[in-house]
Design a protein around this motif. Sequence first.
Motif, PDB file in Angstrom:
ATOM      1  N   LEU A  20       0.810  -1.222   0.000  1.00 39.63           N
ATOM      2  CA  LEU A  20       0.000   0.000   0.000  1.00 39.63           C
ATOM      3  C   LEU A  20       0.845   1.275   0.000  1.00 39.63           C
ATOM      4  O   LEU A  20       0.297   2.378  -0.094  1.00 39.63           O
ATOM      5  CB  LEU A  20      -0.911   0.020   1.230  1.00 39.63           C
ATOM      6  N   ASN A  21       2.167   1.100   0.167  1.00 33.77           N
ATOM      7  CA  ASN A  21       3.082   2.236   0.254  1.00 33.77           C
ATOM      8  C   ASN A  21       2.739   3.131   1.444  1.00 33.77           C
ATOM      9  O   ASN A  21       2.671   4.359   1.336  1.00 33.77           O
ATOM     10  CB  ASN A  21       3.058   3.055  -1.041  1.00 33.77           C
ATOM     11  N   VAL A  22       2.484   2.479   2.586  1.00 31.89           N
ATOM     12  CA  VAL A  22       2.226   3.201   3.837  1.00 31.89           C
ATOM     13  C   VAL A  22       3.128   2.610   4.911  1.00 31.89           C
ATOM     14  O   VAL A  22       3.831   1.622   4.679  1.00 31.89           O
ATOM     15  CB  VAL A  22       0.745   3.093   4.264  1.00 31.89           C
ATOM     16  N   SER A  23       3.085   3.179   6.107  1.00 32.51           N
ATOM     17  CA  SER A  23       3.919   2.677   7.196  1.00 32.51           C
ATOM     18  C   SER A  23       3.269   1.456   7.853  1.00 32.51           C
ATOM     19  O   SER A  23       2.047   1.294   7.860  1.00 32.51           O
ATOM     20  CB  SER A  23       4.125   3.763   8.252  1.00 32.51           C
ATOM     21  N   THR A  24       4.111   0.610   8.428  1.00 30.30           N
ATOM     22  CA  THR A  24       3.605  -0.555   9.161  1.00 30.30           C
ATOM     23  C   THR A  24       2.786  -0.122  10.363  1.00 30.30           C
ATOM     24  O   THR A  24       1.790  -0.765  10.710  1.00 30.30           O
ATOM     25  CB  THR A  24       4.781  -1.436   9.634  1.00 30.30           C
ATOM     26  N   SER A  25       3.179   0.974  10.997  1.00 31.81           N
ATOM     27  CA  SER A  25       2.439   1.447  12.174  1.00 31.81           C
ATOM     28  C   SER A  25       1.015   1.852  11.800  1.00 31.81           C
ATOM     29  O   SER A  25       0.086   1.702  12.607  1.00 31.81           O
ATOM     30  CB  SER A  25       3.156   2.631  12.822  1.00 31.81           C
ATOM     31  N   LEU A  26       0.819   2.328  10.584  1.00 28.86           N
ATOM     32  CA  LEU A  26      -0.527   2.696  10.133  1.00 28.86           C
ATOM     33  C   LEU A  26      -1.399   1.449  10.008  1.00 28.86           C
ATOM     34  O   LEU A  26      -2.571   1.449  10.414  1.00 28.86           O
ATOM     35  CB  LEU A  26      -0.469   3.430   8.798  1.00 28.86           C
ATOM     36  N   ILE A  27      -0.821   0.380   9.479  1.00 30.52           N
ATOM     37  CA  ILE A  27      -1.566  -0.879   9.379  1.00 30.52           C
ATOM     38  C   ILE A  27      -1.955  -1.356  10.785  1.00 30.52           C
ATOM     39  O   ILE A  27      -3.078  -1.810  11.016  1.00 30.52           O
ATOM     40  CB  ILE A  27      -0.737  -1.959   8.668  1.00 30.52           C
ATOM     41  N   ALA A  28      -1.029  -1.250  11.719  1.00 30.73           N
ATOM     42  CA  ALA A  28      -1.305  -1.671  13.101  1.00 30.73           C
ATOM     43  C   ALA A  28      -2.438  -0.849  13.704  1.00 30.73           C
ATOM     44  O   ALA A  28      -3.286  -1.387  14.430  1.00 30.73           O
ATOM     45  CB  ALA A  28      -0.043  -1.544  13.938  1.00 30.73           C
ATOM     46  N   HIS A  39     -10.740   6.933   2.297  1.00 31.17           N
ATOM     47  CA  HIS A  39     -11.380   6.282   1.152  1.00 31.17           C
ATOM     48  C   HIS A  39     -10.370   5.657   0.198  1.00 31.17           C
ATOM     49  O   HIS A  39     -10.528   4.505  -0.224  1.00 31.17           O
ATOM     50  CB  HIS A  39     -12.242   7.296   0.390  1.00 31.17           C
ATOM     51  N   ASP A  40      -9.313   6.404  -0.140  1.00 32.02           N
ATOM     52  CA  ASP A  40      -8.326   5.876  -1.088  1.00 32.02           C
ATOM     53  C   ASP A  40      -7.636   4.635  -0.541  1.00 32.02           C
ATOM     54  O   ASP A  40      -7.394   3.664  -1.266  1.00 32.02           O
ATOM     55  CB  ASP A  40      -7.292   6.953  -1.424  1.00 32.02           C
ATOM     56  N   THR A  41      -7.312   4.652   0.760  1.00 26.10           N
ATOM     57  CA  THR A  41      -6.649   3.502   1.372  1.00 26.10           C
ATOM     58  C   THR A  41      -7.587   2.309   1.424  1.00 26.10           C
ATOM     59  O   THR A  41      -7.178   1.166   1.164  1.00 26.10           O
ATOM     60  CB  THR A  41      -6.163   3.845   2.794  1.00 26.10           C
ATOM     61  N   ALA A  42      -8.864   2.554   1.767  1.00 25.23           N
ATOM     62  CA  ALA A  42      -9.846   1.473   1.797  1.00 25.23           C
ATOM     63  C   ALA A  42     -10.019   0.864   0.409  1.00 25.23           C
ATOM     64  O   ALA A  42     -10.133  -0.366   0.253  1.00 25.23           O
ATOM     65  CB  ALA A  42     -11.182   1.997   2.315  1.00 25.23           C
ATOM     66  N   ARG A  43      -9.998   1.712  -0.612  1.00 23.23           N
ATOM     67  CA  ARG A  43     -10.104   1.214  -1.994  1.00 23.23           C
ATOM     68  C   ARG A  43      -8.899   0.350  -2.345  1.00 23.23           C
ATOM     69  O   ARG A  43      -9.042  -0.712  -2.974  1.00 23.23           O
ATOM     70  CB  ARG A  43     -10.192   2.405  -2.949  1.00 23.23           C
ATOM     71  N   ASP A  44      -7.711   0.768  -1.903  1.00 25.59           N
ATOM     72  CA  ASP A  44      -6.510  -0.020  -2.167  1.00 25.59           C
ATOM     73  C   ASP A  44      -6.547  -1.354  -1.424  1.00 25.59           C
ATOM     74  O   ASP A  44      -6.079  -2.374  -1.937  1.00 25.59           O
ATOM     75  CB  ASP A  44      -5.262   0.772  -1.762  1.00 25.59           C
ATOM     76  N   LEU A  45      -7.110  -1.353  -0.216  1.00 25.84           N
ATOM     77  CA  LEU A  45      -7.245  -2.604   0.535  1.00 25.84           C
ATOM     78  C   LEU A  45      -8.165  -3.579  -0.202  1.00 25.84           C
ATOM     79  O   LEU A  45      -7.885  -4.776  -0.275  1.00 25.84           O
ATOM     80  CB  LEU A  45      -7.791  -2.330   1.939  1.00 25.84           C
ATOM     81  N   ASP A  46      -9.257  -3.063  -0.734  1.00 22.75           N
ATOM     82  CA  ASP A  46     -10.160  -3.923  -1.502  1.00 22.75           C
ATOM     83  C   ASP A  46      -9.461  -4.491  -2.728  1.00 22.75           C
ATOM     84  O   ASP A  46      -9.680  -5.652  -3.105  1.00 22.75           O
ATOM     85  CB  ASP A  46     -11.400  -3.131  -1.943  1.00 22.75           C
ATOM     86  N   ALA A  47      -8.583  -3.697  -3.328  1.00 29.80           N
ATOM     87  CA  ALA A  47      -7.855  -4.180  -4.509  1.00 29.80           C
ATOM     88  C   ALA A  47      -6.859  -5.273  -4.123  1.00 29.80           C
ATOM     89  O   ALA A  47      -6.744  -6.294  -4.815  1.00 29.80           O
ATOM     90  CB  ALA A  47      -7.127  -3.007  -5.179  1.00 29.80           C
ATOM     91  N   VAL A  48      -6.149  -5.079  -3.000  1.00 30.18           N
ATOM     92  CA  VAL A  48      -5.158  -6.057  -2.560  1.00 30.18           C
ATOM     93  C   VAL A  48      -5.816  -7.398  -2.233  1.00 30.18           C
ATOM     94  O   VAL A  48      -5.314  -8.465  -2.608  1.00 30.18           O
ATOM     95  CB  VAL A  48      -4.379  -5.531  -1.333  1.00 30.18           C
ATOM     96  N   PHE A  49      -6.961  -7.344  -1.559  1.00 29.66           N
ATOM     97  CA  PHE A  49      -7.603  -8.581  -1.094  1.00 29.66           C
ATOM     98  C   PHE A  49      -8.745  -9.039  -2.003  1.00 29.66           C
ATOM     99  O   PHE A  49      -9.428 -10.019  -1.692  1.00 29.66           O
ATOM    100  CB  PHE A  49      -8.117  -8.398   0.339  1.00 29.66           C
ATOM    101  N   GLU A  57     -16.899   0.191   2.096  1.00 33.56           N
ATOM    102  CA  GLU A  57     -18.195   0.321   2.759  1.00 33.56           C
ATOM    103  C   GLU A  57     -18.040   0.312   4.277  1.00 33.56           C
ATOM    104  O   GLU A  57     -18.696   1.088   4.982  1.00 33.56           O
ATOM    105  CB  GLU A  57     -19.115  -0.813   2.310  1.00 33.56           C
ATOM    106  N   SER A  58     -17.169  -0.559   4.779  1.00 32.36           N
ATOM    107  CA  SER A  58     -16.979  -0.651   6.223  1.00 32.36           C
ATOM    108  C   SER A  58     -16.354   0.626   6.781  1.00 32.36           C
ATOM    109  O   SER A  58     -16.736   1.103   7.847  1.00 32.36           O
ATOM    110  CB  SER A  58     -16.103  -1.854   6.572  1.00 32.36           C
ATOM    111  N   ALA A  59     -15.385   1.180   6.051  1.00 28.89           N
ATOM    112  CA  ALA A  59     -14.742   2.411   6.504  1.00 28.89           C
ATOM    113  C   ALA A  59     -15.730   3.569   6.500  1.00 28.89           C
ATOM    114  O   ALA A  59     -15.753   4.393   7.421  1.00 28.89           O
ATOM    115  CB  ALA A  59     -13.535   2.728   5.625  1.00 28.89           C
TER     116      ALA A  59
END
Length: 254
Positions: A20-28, A39-49, A57-59
């Motif tokens: 996602l090109n973000v920090s590990t602490s953000l994921i934690a 929204h953009d990060t949630a969209r990227d999560l949907d793409a990854v998984f 929707e959950s966010a």
Amino acid sequence: MLKFARSRSKMTQDQLAERLNVSTSLIAKFETNRLIPKHDTARDLDAVFDSGEMFQESAAEARAFSGELVFIRPWLEFEQRATMIRSFQPTVVPGLLQTEEYARALLRDAGTRVPDLDGAVASRLARAEILRRDDQPCRLFAVVDEAVLRRPVGSPKVMADQLHAIVQACALPNVSVTVVPASAGAYPGLNGPLALATVDGRNVGFLDDPLDGRVIEDPDRVAALEEVWEAIREYALPARPSLELIMEAAESWG
């Protein structure tokens, strides 16, 4: 949800952060309910998984309902960073020590306005991870009134399991729970619950009431709360008699 999806994909937090090109602490922070993905990060999560729009929707739903809990967010930030927490509860088990079923019964039956009961329970349980983290687990010193041990929350089994869980938690070197016995009569703790967190070398306080909660950062007011805390501790039983009382109460619930 994110932790489950990541674990199912056998992906570490570092690997997901890199994708996602973000920090590990953000994921934690996402996985411990400390932050809601934008929204953009949630969209990227949907793409990854490959999860459709599940994370988006959950966010969005979490953001829509977050206003009801906004007052406690500053305290949760301090709590997650704390090296020590001192907590007093005269009516219920401290949140950091609650079992899933106790938390569920409390949130369901005590008039707490939560739009998503399962999510609220999961969030409460996730908070306790600070007691078992690998890097400097938080020290918890909790004092409860004996009424906490006697008040039925959920079924008798829920109460028995909850009190046994407190005893088990006290086996950790960083957790201590003592009890103010009913015989103490009137004492300063009857004015209500309080908590103190040691964060970055300073102390902050938290006061909870039926309408909202207040983070206390003013040094003089924090010092006043510390005086109340010490006064309450004077009425509490020592560690061993406290554990014996908790175990006796657990047995009384069957």
